[in-house]
Scaffold this active site. Structure first.
Site, PDB file in Angstrom:
ATOM      1  N   ASP A 133       0.882  -1.219  -0.036  1.00 42.64           N
ATOM      2  CA  ASP A 133       0.062   0.094   0.148  1.00 42.64           C
ATOM      3  C   ASP A 133       0.879   1.254  -0.143  1.00 42.64           C
ATOM      4  OD1 ASP A 133       1.058  -0.170   2.597  1.00 42.64           O
ATOM      5  OD2 ASP A 133      -0.902   0.048   3.617  1.00 42.64           O
ATOM      6  N   TYR A 158      12.272   3.019  -0.677  1.00 46.32           N
ATOM      7  CA  TYR A 158      11.562   1.452  -0.750  1.00 46.32           C
ATOM      8  C   TYR A 158      10.363   1.745  -1.570  1.00 46.32           C
ATOM      9  CZ  TYR A 158       8.378  -2.059   0.651  1.00 46.32           C
ATOM     10  OH  TYR A 158       7.400  -2.954   0.564  1.00 46.32           O
TER      11      TYR A 158
HETATM   12  P1  NAD Z   1      11.333  -9.915   3.874  1.00 46.89           P
HETATM   13  O1  NAD Z   1      12.238  -8.658   3.909  1.00 46.89           O
HETATM   14  O2  NAD Z   1      10.968 -10.499   5.159  1.00 46.89           O
HETATM   15  O3  NAD Z   1      11.843 -10.971   2.803  1.00 46.89           O
HETATM   16  C1  NAD Z   1      12.198 -10.852   1.425  1.00 46.89           C
HETATM   17  C2  NAD Z   1      12.994 -12.059   0.988  1.00 46.89           C
HETATM   18  O4  NAD Z   1      13.152 -11.820  -0.248  1.00 46.89           O
HETATM   19  C3  NAD Z   1      14.150 -12.436   1.746  1.00 46.89           C
HETATM   20  O5  NAD Z   1      13.892 -14.073   2.065  1.00 46.89           O
HETATM   21  C4  NAD Z   1      15.016 -12.227   0.814  1.00 46.89           C
HETATM   22  O6  NAD Z   1      16.266 -13.164   1.021  1.00 46.89           O
HETATM   23  C5  NAD Z   1      14.429 -12.551  -0.541  1.00 46.89           C
HETATM   24  N1  NAD Z   1      15.350 -11.617  -1.399  1.00 46.89           N
HETATM   25  C6  NAD Z   1      15.535 -10.262  -1.303  1.00 46.89           C
HETATM   26  N2  NAD Z   1      16.476  -9.876  -2.496  1.00 46.89           N
HETATM   27  C7  NAD Z   1      16.162 -11.245  -3.353  1.00 46.89           C
HETATM   28  C8  NAD Z   1      16.772 -11.335  -4.632  1.00 46.89           C
HETATM   29  N3  NAD Z   1      17.367 -10.500  -5.340  1.00 46.89           N
HETATM   30  N4  NAD Z   1      16.384 -12.527  -5.324  1.00 46.89           N
HETATM   31  C9  NAD Z   1      15.687 -13.297  -4.646  1.00 46.89           C
HETATM   32  N5  NAD Z   1      15.451 -13.349  -3.357  1.00 46.89           N
HETATM   33  C10 NAD Z   1      15.522 -12.251  -2.859  1.00 46.89           C
HETATM   34  O7  NAD Z   1      10.157  -9.154   3.215  1.00 46.89           O
HETATM   35  P2  NAD Z   1       8.379  -9.694   3.609  1.00 46.89           P
HETATM   36  O8  NAD Z   1       7.952  -8.519   4.642  1.00 46.89           O
HETATM   37  O9  NAD Z   1       8.244 -10.893   3.525  1.00 46.89           O
HETATM   38  O10 NAD Z   1       7.806  -8.801   2.140  1.00 46.89           O
HETATM   39  C11 NAD Z   1       7.712  -9.765   0.916  1.00 46.89           C
HETATM   40  C12 NAD Z   1       6.970  -9.137  -0.276  1.00 46.89           C
HETATM   41  O11 NAD Z   1       5.664  -8.507   0.190  1.00 46.89           O
HETATM   42  C13 NAD Z   1       7.780  -7.820  -0.548  1.00 46.89           C
HETATM   43  O12 NAD Z   1       7.642  -7.660  -1.898  1.00 46.89           O
HETATM   44  C14 NAD Z   1       7.200  -6.538   0.073  1.00 46.89           C
HETATM   45  O13 NAD Z   1       7.302  -5.484  -0.674  1.00 46.89           O
HETATM   46  C15 NAD Z   1       5.670  -6.945   0.157  1.00 46.89           C
HETATM   47  N6  NAD Z   1       4.930  -6.467   1.311  1.00 46.89           N
HETATM   48  C16 NAD Z   1       5.246  -6.512   2.610  1.00 46.89           C
HETATM   49  C17 NAD Z   1       4.445  -6.225   3.613  1.00 46.89           C
HETATM   50  C18 NAD Z   1       4.693  -6.346   5.003  1.00 46.89           C
HETATM   51  O14 NAD Z   1       4.454  -5.903   6.113  1.00 46.89           O
HETATM   52  N7  NAD Z   1       6.170  -6.922   5.437  1.00 46.89           N
HETATM   53  C19 NAD Z   1       3.153  -5.549   3.190  1.00 46.89           C
HETATM   54  C20 NAD Z   1       3.024  -5.472   1.957  1.00 46.89           C
HETATM   55  C21 NAD Z   1       3.615  -5.750   1.011  1.00 46.89           C
HETATM   56  O1  DAU Z   2       2.534  -0.956   4.387  1.00 44.37           O
HETATM   57  C1  DAU Z   2       3.132  -2.022   4.069  1.00 44.37           C
HETATM   58  C2  DAU Z   2       4.569  -2.066   4.369  1.00 44.37           C
HETATM   59  O2  DAU Z   2       4.850  -2.191   6.027  1.00 44.37           O
HETATM   60  C3  DAU Z   2       5.548  -2.967   3.693  1.00 44.37           C
HETATM   61  O3  DAU Z   2       5.515  -2.625   2.558  1.00 44.37           O
HETATM   62  C4  DAU Z   2       6.891  -2.867   4.187  1.00 44.37           C
HETATM   63  O4  DAU Z   2       7.484  -3.871   3.376  1.00 44.37           O
HETATM   64  C5  DAU Z   2       6.832  -3.011   5.655  1.00 44.37           C
HETATM   65  O5  DAU Z   2       8.079  -2.831   6.146  1.00 44.37           O
HETATM   66  C6  DAU Z   2       5.956  -1.961   6.336  1.00 44.37           C
HETATM   67  O6  DAU Z   2       6.545  -0.811   6.214  1.00 44.37           O
HETATM   68  P1  DAU Z   2       6.624   0.206   7.592  1.00 44.37           P
HETATM   69  O7  DAU Z   2       7.361   1.153   7.300  1.00 44.37           O
HETATM   70  O8  DAU Z   2       5.052   0.838   7.976  1.00 44.37           O
HETATM   71  O9  DAU Z   2       6.688  -0.688   8.611  1.00 44.37           O
HETATM   72  P2  DAU Z   2       7.626  -0.735   9.995  1.00 44.37           P
HETATM   73  O10 DAU Z   2       7.434  -1.795  10.972  1.00 44.37           O
HETATM   74  O11 DAU Z   2       9.178  -0.386   9.536  1.00 44.37           O
HETATM   75  O12 DAU Z   2       7.111   0.543  10.779  1.00 44.37           O
HETATM   76  C7  DAU Z   2       5.754   0.651  11.188  1.00 44.37           C
HETATM   77  C8  DAU Z   2       5.427   2.015  11.761  1.00 44.37           C
HETATM   78  O13 DAU Z   2       6.175   2.126  13.192  1.00 44.37           O
HETATM   79  C9  DAU Z   2       6.089   3.194  10.868  1.00 44.37           C
HETATM   80  O14 DAU Z   2       5.137   4.452  10.784  1.00 44.37           O
HETATM   81  C10 DAU Z   2       7.104   3.490  11.585  1.00 44.37           C
HETATM   82  C11 DAU Z   2       7.067   3.135  12.876  1.00 44.37           C
HETATM   83  N1  DAU Z   2       8.412   2.676  13.533  1.00 44.37           N
HETATM   84  C12 DAU Z   2       9.122   1.687  13.099  1.00 44.37           C
HETATM   85  C13 DAU Z   2       9.937   1.352  13.712  1.00 44.37           C
HETATM   86  C14 DAU Z   2      10.952   0.105  13.066  1.00 44.37           C
HETATM   87  C15 DAU Z   2       8.705   3.273  14.817  1.00 44.37           C
HETATM   88  O15 DAU Z   2       7.974   4.299  15.512  1.00 44.37           O
HETATM   89  N2  DAU Z   2       9.823   2.615  15.511  1.00 44.37           N
HETATM   90  C16 DAU Z   2      10.387   1.962  14.995  1.00 44.37           C
HETATM   91  O16 DAU Z   2      11.511   1.474  15.610  1.00 44.37           O
END
Ligand code: NAD
Ligand code: DAU
Length: 352
Positions: A133, A158
């Site tokens: 999002d 990012y």
């Molecule tokens: P993550 O960082 O936990 O995992 C990413 C994985 O991708 C890792 O296992 C890493 O080794 C692998 N990777 C990185 N670069 C690579 C490459 N060049 N080739 C092959 N593998 C590679 O990420 P996540 O939180 O599991 O997110 C997964 C997907 O979902 C991402 O595309 C992210 O943008 C999306 N997403 C994440 C969230 C969230 O809240 N975490 C929310 C919405 C969308």
């Molecule tokens: O919205 C989806 C996204 O959510 C994904 O695309 C990203 O991969 C995922 O990392 C996540 O991004 P955020 O930046 O929202 O997540 P994060 O957990 O890093 O931070 C959540 C919120 O908390 C954000 O407003 C920043 C704040 N934060 C984060 C950290 C690490 C703090 O206040 N303190 C912290 O130490």
């Protein structure tokens, strides 16, 4: 079989585990194993012939060509990415390489493979791109949640790299006819979440007696979704999503960061009280804000519900308790992923 990329990361590994629990269809799992990828997440699949793991980069066209020709997947699901906003602020190069250049190479390899499939397999093939999002930018207070047609306005390196990858996926459909699906999801939480992100970082720091860092005033809002609900949504979109469409996925559970962290503290007070009798909230510290910090995200997941019948099974309250339990029960996993390189990151980002 299906091919997942990034299936050793947080969401990808939950997806692979849930897939194997629900289906006998094998998964070919391509992951580079960056700091965020961890084969320990998939330990329960060791020896299971349905899971084939390959360490490699989505930008490696030669490897992809070989894997696609040998395993002939019916679908490719792209989870692989650099995913942490704060790291993208310290240095964006890996984000550009994997999220943009890597997605380009993956699309080209998949297009070459898909073009050569027999007609029926070609028609049934899907490329599902997992996105975020954050590509829509920051919402004003009171504004309606992000729909699928909300304009793109990414604010961090990012989210800009993810937005670029979404555009590439869209173009490969419109220009080349590749049968793509794109999902844009809100913030996930749950098992195997790397403790650089807010929720697992705060659980880890709370238990270690360390500060719980809240950026700025802590009033930034996110829409939290349990990771297994996200995985169920992806399975549903893969199964029945309309080719070329985008589906937003969210938990309908918008909260400020301060609310999330105080809730975590209260749950920990009940499940694992501090030895000194004090409350975990006392560990909260307000620290410097994230540069360019998006104030609010919220998702309208109505299209996914109307068209494909998906709704989250969990509420924030039910799933955050499960999540805290998981971290309490899996301290060995936390210990393994918070060694060496993790400590370097924490030192670099938060200082002392
Ligand atoms: P993550 O960082 O936990 O995992 C990413 C994985 O991708 C890792 O296992 C890493 O080794 C692998 N990777 C990185 N670069 C690579 C490459 N060049 N080739 C092959 N593998 C590679 O990420 P996540 O939180 O599991 O997110 C997964 C997907 O979902 C991402 O595309 C992210 O943008 C999306 N997403 C994440 C969230 C969230 O809240 N975490 C929310 C919405 C969308
Ligand atoms: O919205 C989806 C996204 O959510 C994904 O695309 C990203 O991969 C995922 O990392 C996540 O991004 P955020 O930046 O929202 O997540 P994060 O957990 O890093 O931070 C959540 C919120 O908390 C954000 O407003 C920043 C704040 N934060 C984060 C950290 C690490 C703090 O206040 N303190 C912290 O130490």
């Amino acid at each position: 079989m299906i091919l997942t990329t990034g299936g050793a990361g947080f969401i990808g590994s939950n997806f692979v585990l849930d897939w194997c629990a629900a289906s006998d269809e094998p998964v070919l799992n391509l992951d580079k194993l960056t700091y965020a990828g961890n084969l320990g997440n998939l330990a329960s699949l060791r020896g299971d012939p349905r899971h084939v793991f390959v360490q490699g980069d989505i930008g490696d066209a030669a490897l992809l060509g070989r894997l696609l020709a040998e395993h002939r997947p019916r679908a490719v699901l792209n989870f692989a990415a650099e995913s942490h906003v704060d790291r993208s602020i310290h240095g964006a190069e890996d984000f550009i390489q994997t999220n943009i250049v890597g997605t380009f190479h993956l699309l080209e390899s998949v297009r070459a493979y898909w073009s050569g499939l027999p007609a029926a397999e070609k028609a049934a093939f899907r490329f599902l791109h997992v996105s975020t999002d954050e590509v829509y930018g920051s919402l004003d207070e009171g504004a309606p949640p992000f729909g699928e047609t909300h304009r793109y306005a990414p604010n961090s390196p990012y989210s800009a790299s993810k937005a670029a990858s979404d555009h590439l996926v869209r173009a490969w459909h419109h220009t080349h006819g590749l049968p793509v699906l794109t999902t844009n999801c809100s913030n996930n939480y749950g098992p195997y979440h790397f403790p650089e992100k807010l929720i697992p970082l705060c659980i880890h720091n709370a238990l270690a007696g360390k500060p719980l860092p809240i950026y700025g005033d802590g009033q930034q809002r996110r829409d939290w979704l349990y990771v297994r609900d996200h995985c169920a949504a992806i399975r549903r979109v893969l199964e029945a999503g309309r080719v070329g469409e985008v589906y937003n996925i969210g938990g309908g559970s918008e909260m400020t960061n301060l609310e999330v962290v105080t809730r975590l503290c209260d749950i920990l007070d009940a499940l694992r009280p501090r030895a000194d009798g004090k409350v975990y909230r006392e560990q909260i510290r307000f620290v410097a804000d994230r540069p360019g910090h998006d104030r609010r995200y919220a998702i309208d997941a109505g299209k996914l519900e109307r068209e494909l019948g998906w709704k989250p099974a969990e509420t924030f309250e039910s799933a955050i308790r499960k999540t805290v339990h998981w971290y309490l029960d899996n301290q060995e996993w936390v210990k393994n992923v918070t060694s060496g390189a993790y400590r370097d990151w924490i030192g670099k980002h938060y200082g002392d």
